[in-house]
Design an enzyme around this catalytic site. Sequence first.
Site, mmCIF file in Angstrom:
data_model
loop_
_atom_site.group_PDB
_atom_site.id
_atom_site.type_symbol
_atom_site.label_atom_id
_atom_site.label_comp_id
_atom_site.label_asym_id
_atom_site.label_seq_id
_atom_site.Cartn_x
_atom_site.Cartn_y
_atom_site.Cartn_z
ATOM 1 N N LYS A 1 0.834 -1.215 0.000
ATOM 2 C CA LYS A 1 0.000 0.000 0.000
ATOM 3 C C LYS A 1 0.861 1.254 0.000
ATOM 4 C CE LYS A 1 -1.766 1.810 3.991
ATOM 5 N NZ LYS A 1 -1.691 3.260 4.209
ATOM 6 N N ASN A 2 1.805 1.333 0.930
ATOM 7 C CA ASN A 2 2.521 2.600 1.091
ATOM 8 C C ASN A 2 3.511 2.867 -0.041
ATOM 9 O OD1 ASN A 2 0.970 3.231 3.253
ATOM 10 N ND2 ASN A 2 2.471 2.617 4.804
ATOM 11 N N ASP B 1 3.444 0.436 12.282
ATOM 12 C CA ASP B 1 2.212 -0.082 11.674
ATOM 13 C C ASP B 1 1.937 -1.540 12.055
ATOM 14 O OD1 ASP B 1 1.808 2.374 10.565
ATOM 15 O OD2 ASP B 1 2.663 1.861 8.619
ATOM 16 N N ARG C 1 -0.350 15.245 12.925
ATOM 17 C CA ARG C 1 0.423 14.752 11.775
ATOM 18 C C ARG C 1 0.900 15.953 10.972
ATOM 19 N NH1 ARG C 1 -1.948 9.117 9.393
ATOM 20 N NH2 ARG C 1 0.078 9.162 8.382
ATOM 21 N N ARG D 1 -9.132 0.140 3.578
ATOM 22 C CA ARG D 1 -8.183 1.091 2.982
ATOM 23 C C ARG D 1 -6.864 0.410 2.659
ATOM 24 N NH1 ARG D 1 -7.579 6.369 6.531
ATOM 25 N NH2 ARG D 1 -5.734 6.356 5.236
ATOM 26 N N CYS E 1 -5.338 8.315 8.704
ATOM 27 C CA CYS E 1 -5.581 7.832 10.060
ATOM 28 C C CYS E 1 -5.083 8.870 11.052
ATOM 29 C CB CYS E 1 -4.834 6.522 10.292
ATOM 30 S SG CYS E 1 -5.533 5.143 9.378
HETATM 31 N N1 EPU Z 1 6.570 14.316 11.327
HETATM 32 C C1 EPU Z 1 6.857 15.617 11.647
HETATM 33 N N2 EPU Z 1 6.878 16.539 10.626
HETATM 34 C C2 EPU Z 1 6.609 16.195 9.333
HETATM 35 C C3 EPU Z 1 6.318 14.862 9.028
HETATM 36 C C4 EPU Z 1 6.301 13.932 10.048
HETATM 37 O O1 EPU Z 1 7.097 15.970 12.794
HETATM 38 O O2 EPU Z 1 6.649 17.095 8.458
HETATM 39 C C5 EPU Z 1 6.563 13.307 12.411
HETATM 40 C C6 EPU Z 1 5.194 12.673 12.609
HETATM 41 O O3 EPU Z 1 4.376 13.455 13.445
HETATM 42 C C7 EPU Z 1 5.568 11.324 13.178
HETATM 43 C C8 EPU Z 1 6.900 11.000 12.525
HETATM 44 O O4 EPU Z 1 7.408 12.244 12.029
HETATM 45 O O5 EPU Z 1 5.752 11.451 14.558
HETATM 46 C C9 EPU Z 1 6.837 10.004 11.373
HETATM 47 O O6 EPU Z 1 5.905 10.474 10.384
HETATM 48 P P1 EPU Z 1 6.060 10.070 8.858
HETATM 49 O O7 EPU Z 1 6.167 11.305 8.049
HETATM 50 O O8 EPU Z 1 7.146 9.053 8.726
HETATM 51 O O9 EPU Z 1 4.664 9.382 8.582
HETATM 52 P P2 EPU Z 1 3.767 9.453 7.284
HETATM 53 O O10 EPU Z 1 4.618 9.587 6.084
HETATM 54 O O11 EPU Z 1 2.670 10.399 7.500
HETATM 55 C C10 EPU Z 1 3.897 6.894 6.790
HETATM 56 C C11 EPU Z 1 2.908 5.796 6.568
HETATM 57 C C12 EPU Z 1 2.238 5.437 7.884
HETATM 58 C C13 EPU Z 1 3.307 5.045 8.908
HETATM 59 C C14 EPU Z 1 4.370 6.143 9.028
HETATM 60 C C15 EPU Z 1 5.544 5.748 9.890
HETATM 61 C C16 EPU Z 1 2.207 6.171 4.302
HETATM 62 C C17 EPU Z 1 1.139 6.598 3.375
HETATM 63 N N3 EPU Z 1 1.907 6.221 5.592
HETATM 64 O O12 EPU Z 1 3.144 8.004 7.291
HETATM 65 O O13 EPU Z 1 1.462 4.289 7.599
HETATM 66 O O14 EPU Z 1 2.722 4.844 10.170
HETATM 67 O O15 EPU Z 1 4.886 6.467 7.712
HETATM 68 O O16 EPU Z 1 6.140 4.595 9.411
HETATM 69 O O17 EPU Z 1 3.275 5.758 3.884
HETATM 70 C C18 EPU Z 1 -0.371 2.839 7.735
HETATM 71 O O18 EPU Z 1 0.012 2.307 6.683
HETATM 72 O O19 EPU Z 1 -1.241 2.347 8.490
HETATM 73 C C19 EPU Z 1 0.225 4.118 8.137
HETATM 74 C C20 EPU Z 1 -0.350 4.945 8.956
#
Ligand code: EPU
Length: 433
Positions: free
Chosen positions: A27-28, A310, A127, A402, A122
């Site tokens: 998915k990701n 995850d 975020r 999803r 989610c």
């Molecule tokens: N963060 C910041 N600033 C930013 C971006 C992130 O402080 O600009 C923080 C977040 O608050 C969090 C940490 O950095 O504490 C990690 O966030 P990240 O950006 O890595 O998460 P994401 O890209 O929003 C993806 C996955 C999530 C998974 C996380 C961590 C996708 C679409 N989503 O989210 O997957 O939990 O990385 O591995 O790739 C899921 O698949 O169920 C899911 C939620």
Amino acid sequence: MERAVLDKFIVHGGNRLVGEVSVSGAKNAAVAIIPAAVLCDEVCRIENIPQITDVADMLHILQEMGAKIRRINRSTIEIDPRPIQTYVAPYELVRRMRASSYLMGVLLGRFHRAVVAMPGGCYFGVRPIDQHLKGFSALGATYNLEGGMVDISAEKLQGNSIYLDVVSVGSTVNIMLAAVKAEGTTIIENAAREPHIVDLANFLNSMGADIRGAGTDEIKIRGCSYLHGTSYSIIPDQIEAGTYMVAAAATGGDVLIKNVIPKHLEAITAKLEEVGASVEEYDDSVRVSRTGGLNKCTVKTMAHPGFPTDMHPQMAVLLSIASGTSIINESVWDNRFQYVDELRRLGAQISVDGRLAVIEGVDHLTAAPVKATDLRAGVAMLIAGLCARGTTQVEEIQYIERGYEDIVEKLRSLGADIERVSVTEVPSVPKVI
Ligand code: EPU
């Protein structure tokens, strides 16, 4: 009268999962690679796309923006992004999913302007997208946040060095997407190393991009002006594989999980072995079985190659029926514990203190109606239902759909007693006296 459809999963617990299951495309990776196709100057063919609603939503967004999408078969599509003439992403669709933030990077790369709603997805606490914006600024863009929209523009994108203050998957992806069309070289330091980052880099490189170091914490992107068509197959889903691994261990089953990359599963394998399951690795499959009892353990979620956040709720279910006191330390998200109240309904003994969950193992779980509070929390409720005594109903299953392709069919093929029922509820009308 308008009717709300409240579909549910009904799980009759107690069956061991036994047999073979094949893991779908990640998915990701898919939700990064599909928007990345917008950067292509020709047609892209993408294979091993999972049939899940996050992917359907992402394809819908591209279609609304003008892309021509042709389905070749169930898991293969062709995207012709050339007809896209707009840098504005459709508000309502974008708001629904987190990965729609990737449209910022691709539209900025292609049009030097992106107008995109603040992304949804989610909810596990705040975020933020500050690191995404920091990256775009370093490439020469400016931005405005207004009315729930982010408007980013750049006269010219110029490669630069960017140090991420937090290891973030989303900002690593977004910066790569914009930098691939920048002039000169961009270096992302403290980059995320998840398998889907490597998959995205491989996809972009297959179109002629020059990205090195993906999978390490320093990624170098040399910008290019033309990306040619490609045919690319998405990697298997690490988290879907891990979910079936945990389900096999939780039910005392014996499951061969096929179409996986065992290297991506090492952290999950290590924890399953620690709690008493047996994991055998083959070239592209893993076999998970358990005959003895489950032991307690301590899990700390971390960015890759650490234990994936995850997989946290699924692991919490397993530890709920392990003997002794286990601890889960959630170090990625501020608040990933919404599932705890639901799991308690099934008899789990969990207390939460900040980012720590303390789990006192119980002898068994007992069925109850529960709901999915997010994607992974939802699938954790299914695993709990498979182990629990009695019949568990899981509501709010749109979250689960999803991210998990054919989950009912896959679990049934392993012997689970599960069905998906459509429930149509007539809203109660207040009596007029
Ligand atoms: N963060 C910041 N600033 C930013 C971006 C992130 O402080 O600009 C923080 C977040 O608050 C969090 C940490 O950095 O504490 C990690 O966030 P990240 O950006 O890595 O998460 P994401 O890209 O929003 C993806 C996955 C999530 C998974 C996380 C961590 C996708 C679409 N989503 O989210 O997957 O939990 O990385 O591995 O790739 C899921 O698949 O169920 C899911 C939620």
